[in-house]
Enzyme design. Structure first.
Site, PDB file in Angstrom:
ATOM      1  N   ASP A 219       0.849  -1.192   0.000  1.00 61.83           N
ATOM      2  CA  ASP A 219       0.000   0.000   0.000  1.00 61.83           C
ATOM      3  C   ASP A 219       0.888   1.247   0.000  1.00 61.83           C
ATOM      4  OD1 ASP A 219      -3.011   0.732   0.607  1.00 61.83           O
ATOM      5  OD2 ASP A 219      -1.760   2.091   1.800  1.00 61.83           O
ATOM      6  N   ILE A 220       0.498   2.239  -0.805  1.00 58.72           N
ATOM      7  CA  ILE A 220       1.293   3.483  -0.831  1.00 58.72           C
ATOM      8  C   ILE A 220       0.948   4.299   0.414  1.00 58.72           C
ATOM      9  CG2 ILE A 220       1.797   5.593  -2.125  1.00 58.72           C
ATOM     10  CD1 ILE A 220       0.897   4.143  -4.657  1.00 58.72           C
ATOM     11  N   GLU A 262      -4.982   2.368  -4.162  1.00 59.77           N
ATOM     12  CA  GLU A 262      -3.528   2.573  -4.074  1.00 59.77           C
ATOM     13  C   GLU A 262      -2.849   1.322  -3.518  1.00 59.77           C
ATOM     14  OE1 GLU A 262      -5.731   4.237  -2.105  1.00 59.77           O
ATOM     15  OE2 GLU A 262      -4.866   4.685  -0.139  1.00 59.77           O
TER      16      GLU A 262
END
Ligand code: C2E
Length: 353
Positions: A219-220, A262
């Site tokens: 995950d960003i 994301e």
């Protein structure tokens, strides 16, 4: 454009977009069917896109929004609709090819049968030949019939050759359509549907062959902050950047996909959690090492970091069970300050480490 709407639907503005879609549908007198909802979501999410502009045109022309209108819009503008259109078109072309080949074969069969009759007739006539003139007539009719058969065969051959090429072209086209349907348009990685299929396959194979399968969710960090500060376009560039780094190391038999807004996922076939952890740490370091700039203004965007969770498949475990454990490990990475990789297997058995 559809991808941007997809992204928004998993982001902070998701519910406000959904409410707007419902309101716009009610105002236009469109029933809240699932198809209408999908269409109107795209309309409110991207009013300047092709579908948005077409709905604006329909509204200003005060045209009623019927089920037929919805289906027409879906077929023309929604990716899923386009896909089935393409498949239908290819099917129709294939049918046309097959019936044209079938009629060429039927024609060739007729000519062959007629040739057979000519031969039989000629054989009977030869037995009764009494002068050279009659023999010449038999030979002339035989050679005419042979020429006709040769011509018919040449035609059939060239028809079959054309048809083989056309079928190969259609197959290639359908393969491209299939690839598109499995690809996330923004990042060019596999999409969620492709990921689900791949995970199922990897788990089946692993169960049968006893090989290792490790899964990772990535995950960003603070992605919402990028979007809010620099806008969606820059947010999309960040997604593409992270995807490009992940994609470079996800060569087969590894597999990478955009899992959601994301979030990304990787499947490591034949690799342990510890091996995957090393790969993810290399990805994490590479992503964080580059100073990205906003293309339009050249502003520095600051470092992009990622958090990841890793889980290795245990015997008998289904894809969704490994996903749950990878998700729990990702949660630990977030909870412990982000920009890190958590190996869920170590979490489970700290004493054995
Ligand atoms: P893209 O803009 O389509 O760029 C594709 C590839 O072209 C990049 O792959 C890179 O190899 C090359 N490239 C494009 N622009 C430049 C440039 O100004 N300088 C150099 N040296 N190479 C360039 P890469 O690096 O894997 O990036 C993939 C995607 O990630 C890019 O797609 C872009 O969407 C995003 N990205 C990467 N770096 C930045 C950045 O500094 N700012 C922004 N806004 N996006 C970036």
């Amino acid at each position: 454009m559809a991808t941007e709407v997809e992204t928004t639907l998993r982001g902070p503005e998701a519910f406000s977009l959904a409410r707007k879609a419902m309101e716009a549908m009610e105002a236009a007198g469109a029933w809240p069917t699932p198809l209408n909802y999908e269409i109107w979501l795209h309309y409110v999410g991207d009013p300047e896109g092709p579908l948005g502009r077409e709905i604006t045109r329909l509204l200003s022309a005060q045209e009623p929004f019927t089920e037929g209108t919805a289906e027409m819009l879906a077929a023309e503008f929604l990716p899923r609709g386009r896909l089935s259109e393409e498949i239908r078109d290819a099917g129709a072309l294939l049918n046309r090819e097959l019936s044209s080949v079938a009629s060429a074969i039927a024609q060739a069969q007729k000519t062959q049968a007629a040739y057979g009759e000519t031969l039989a007739g000629a054989s009977a006539s030869i037995e009764q030949v009494d002068k050279p003139e009659s023999l010449r007539q038999v030979v002339t009719s035989l050679s005419a019939a042979t020429a006709k058969v040769r011509e018919e065969n040449a035609h059939l051959e060239s028809r079959l050759e054309d048809s083989t090429k056309e079928v190969a072209r259609l197959r290639e086209h359908l393969e491209q359509v299939r690839r598109d349907a499995m690809t996330d348009a923004l990042t060019n990685l596999a999409n969620r549907k492709a990921f689900d299929e791949e995970l199922l396959r990897a788990c089946d194979d692993a169960e049968r062959a006893g090989t290792e399968v490790t899964l990772s969710l990535i995950d960003i960090d603070h992605f919402k902050r990028f979007n809010d500060t620099w806008g969606h376009q820059t947010g999309d560039q960040v997604l593409r950047y992270v995807a490009s780094v992940i994609g470079r190391v996800a060569k087969p038999p590894r597999f990478a996909a955009r899992y959601g807004g994301e979030e990304f996922a990787m499947i490591f076939v034949g690799e342990s959690a510890a091996e995957a952890e090393n790969v993810l740490n290399a990805i994490r370091q590479e992503i964080g090492s580059r100073a990205l700039r906003r293309r339009s203004t050249d502003d520095e965007l600051g470092a992009v970091t990622i958090s990841a969770g890793v889980a290795q498949r245990h015997r008998g475990e289904s894809g969704s069970q490994i996903l749950d454990r990878a998700d729990a490990a990702l949660y630990v990475s977030k909870h412990n300050g982000r920009d890190r990789v958590t190996n869920g297997e170590r979490m489970r058995a700290p004493a054995a480490a």
